[in-house]
Design an enzyme around this catalytic site. Structure first.
Site, PDB file in Angstrom:
ATOM      1  N   TYR A 125      -4.626   6.506   6.684  1.00  0.00           N
ATOM      2  CA  TYR A 125      -5.513   7.479   7.334  1.00  0.00           C
ATOM      3  C   TYR A 125      -6.329   8.295   6.337  1.00  0.00           C
ATOM      4  CZ  TYR A 125      -3.233   6.683  11.837  1.00  0.00           C
ATOM      5  OH  TYR A 125      -2.761   6.123  12.996  1.00  0.00           O
ATOM      6  N   LYS A 192       8.796   0.834   4.774  1.00  0.00           N
ATOM      7  CA  LYS A 192       8.814  -0.628   4.684  1.00  0.00           C
ATOM      8  C   LYS A 192       8.659  -0.971   3.195  1.00  0.00           C
ATOM      9  CE  LYS A 192       8.933  -4.482   7.074  1.00  0.00           C
ATOM     10  NZ  LYS A 192      10.025  -4.876   7.966  1.00  0.00           N
ATOM     11  N   ASP A 225      10.696  -0.952  11.296  1.00  0.00           N
ATOM     12  CA  ASP A 225      10.867  -1.795  12.484  1.00  0.00           C
ATOM     13  C   ASP A 225      12.257  -1.587  13.088  1.00  0.00           C
ATOM     14  OD1 ASP A 225      11.636  -2.858  10.059  1.00  0.00           O
ATOM     15  OD2 ASP A 225      10.913  -4.880  10.444  1.00  0.00           O
ATOM     16  N   ASP A 249       2.545   8.669  12.901  1.00  0.00           N
ATOM     17  CA  ASP A 249       1.663   8.797  14.057  1.00  0.00           C
ATOM     18  C   ASP A 249       2.235   8.004  15.235  1.00  0.00           C
ATOM     19  OD1 ASP A 249      -0.520   9.494  15.535  1.00  0.00           O
ATOM     20  OD2 ASP A 249      -1.862   8.012  14.663  1.00  0.00           O
TER      21      ASP A 249
END
Ligand code: NAD
Length: 361
Positions: A125, A192, A225, A249
């Site tokens: 972002y 991740k 995940d 987000d």
């Protein structure tokens, strides 16, 4: 004399309605706020010729604390978003979104009580993008081939994901300090890092390094995940979630869904110098101007603001007022199955909040 000066930005669509409702409740608990109302958003474009007028930013800087309603992002103005501009311009690097089960709001899981702390300025972002087919994308393609033998497809657009050591350390410290000051027990870091070693990897390393200074707060790390599936199944396993920008987000909306939706949960954007509190829902143009909007998200954002201002008792009163009104279920806006107006709902919340000030009967 007023004890606190607060900038209030009603915003667009239902913003003015939920902002007026919030003022009513916060004035009722009587902490002495002087409101400085300023414009931003589509309305400001018409009245001030700018989506985010300088005067509005100056007032936030002067007050250091602001509360804002939702803002419509006009399509095709070339301006990314007032919200992103405020976060980056005022360096509001931490987004805080609590999601707790509310009485009288039926959901799949009971007794959820989570806080998402999201890094707010970096990651995908940050706004570093290269348009498909542009000369910049072509130059980047050549450069990537030269420096690392990476092959970008000619028709690829590119968005970069920078995560810095300094940016990661400050949000990690913020999250642990938040956990400590809000009597939370555990921080869970989502990432991740096995795939994005040089961005998420930095985020995780910062957590490992900083956690040593917070021996009173338990912590663990989990791949994003896996976190998503665990949250859907057993959200009560979690307390404070600490996440880089994009995951934060998405996961904060997921957490909002766990407790009844975006119309009910508050949010804050916090930096070392300034703090801007906001409802996380949009400007809801479909119901704007009809007194149908649910003001709870912005009122609870107001309670977060009161805590930030050190007005803990008043914050508890407001939260009690919301809970009690929802628990009784007599006065509710249409999204909750009732027929009350935005202002009538706020009046009911204010009455409960003030009654609690004098002790529950
Ligand atoms: P939205 O949140 O405005 O509306 C989605 C649905 O939820 C609508 O049906 C709406 O009526 C309902 N809803 C939202 N808030 C509600 C409330 N408080 N009470 C009752 N119902 C409520 O999302 P959208 O339609 O995708 O976006 C509309 C505009 O809002 C867009 O211009 C978008 O850019 C902007 N937006 C702003 C913010 C912000 O300023 N924080 C956040 C999200 C979207």
């Amino acid at each position: 004399m007023a004890k606190h000066r607060v900038a209030i930005i009603p915003g667009d669509g239902i913003g003015p309605e939920v902002a007026a409702a919030t003022r009513l409740v916060l004035d009722a608990v009587d902490v002495g706020i002087a409101w400085l109302e300023r414009a931003a958003g589509e309305g400001a474009l018409h009245t001030h010729g700018a989506l985010l007028p300088d005067e509005t930013v100056d007032t936030i800087r002067e007050c250091r604390v602001a509360i804002k309603g939702p803002i419509t992002t006009p399509v095709g103005t070339g301006f990314r978003s007032v919200n992103v501009a405020l976060r980056q311009g005022l360096d509001l690097f931490a987004a805080v979104r609590p999601a707790r089960s509310l009485p009288g709001v039926p959901t799949r899981h009971d007794e959820v009580d989570l806080v998402v702390v999201r890094e707010n300025t970096e990651d995908l972002y940050q706004g570093i993008e290269f348009e498909r087919g542009s000369p910049e994308a072509a130059a980047l393609r050549t450069e990537l081939r030269n420096i690392g033998g990476f092959e970008l497809r000619e028709d690829a657009g590119v968005t970069l994901k920078p995560i810095s050591v300094s940016g990661a350390h400050r949000i990690v410290r913020f999250a642990f300090e938040y956990a400590r000051s809000h009597r939370r027990e555990r921080v869970t870091v989502g990432h991740k890092a096995n795939v994005m070693r040089f961005s998420d990897g930095i985020f995780l390393e910062a957590a490992v390094e900083e956690a040593g200074d917070f021996v009173d707060i338990a912590w663990n790390e989990i791949q994003i995940d896996h976190l998503s599936s665990r949250l859907a199944r057993s959200p009560r396993d979690f307390d404070v979630l600490l996440l880089p920008n994009l995951y934060g987000d998405i996961i904060s909306d997921l957490c909002a869904g766990l407790v009844g939706g975006l119309g009910l949960i508050p949010g804050a954007n916090i930096g070392w110098e300034y703090a801007v509190f906001e409802a996380v829902h949009g400007s809801a143009p479909d119901i704007a101007g009809q007194q149908k909007a649910n003001p709870v998200a912005m009122i609870l954002s107001g309670a977060m603001m009161l805590r930030h201002l050190g007005e803990i008792e008043a914050a508890e009163n407001v939260e009690w007022g919301v809970d009690e009104t929802l628990r009784k279920g007599v006065v509710r806006t249409p999204d909750l199955g009732g027929g009350a107006t935005t202002m009538a709902f706020a009046e009911a919340i204010a009455a409960e909040a003030v009654a609690w000030e004098h002790g529950p009967s």
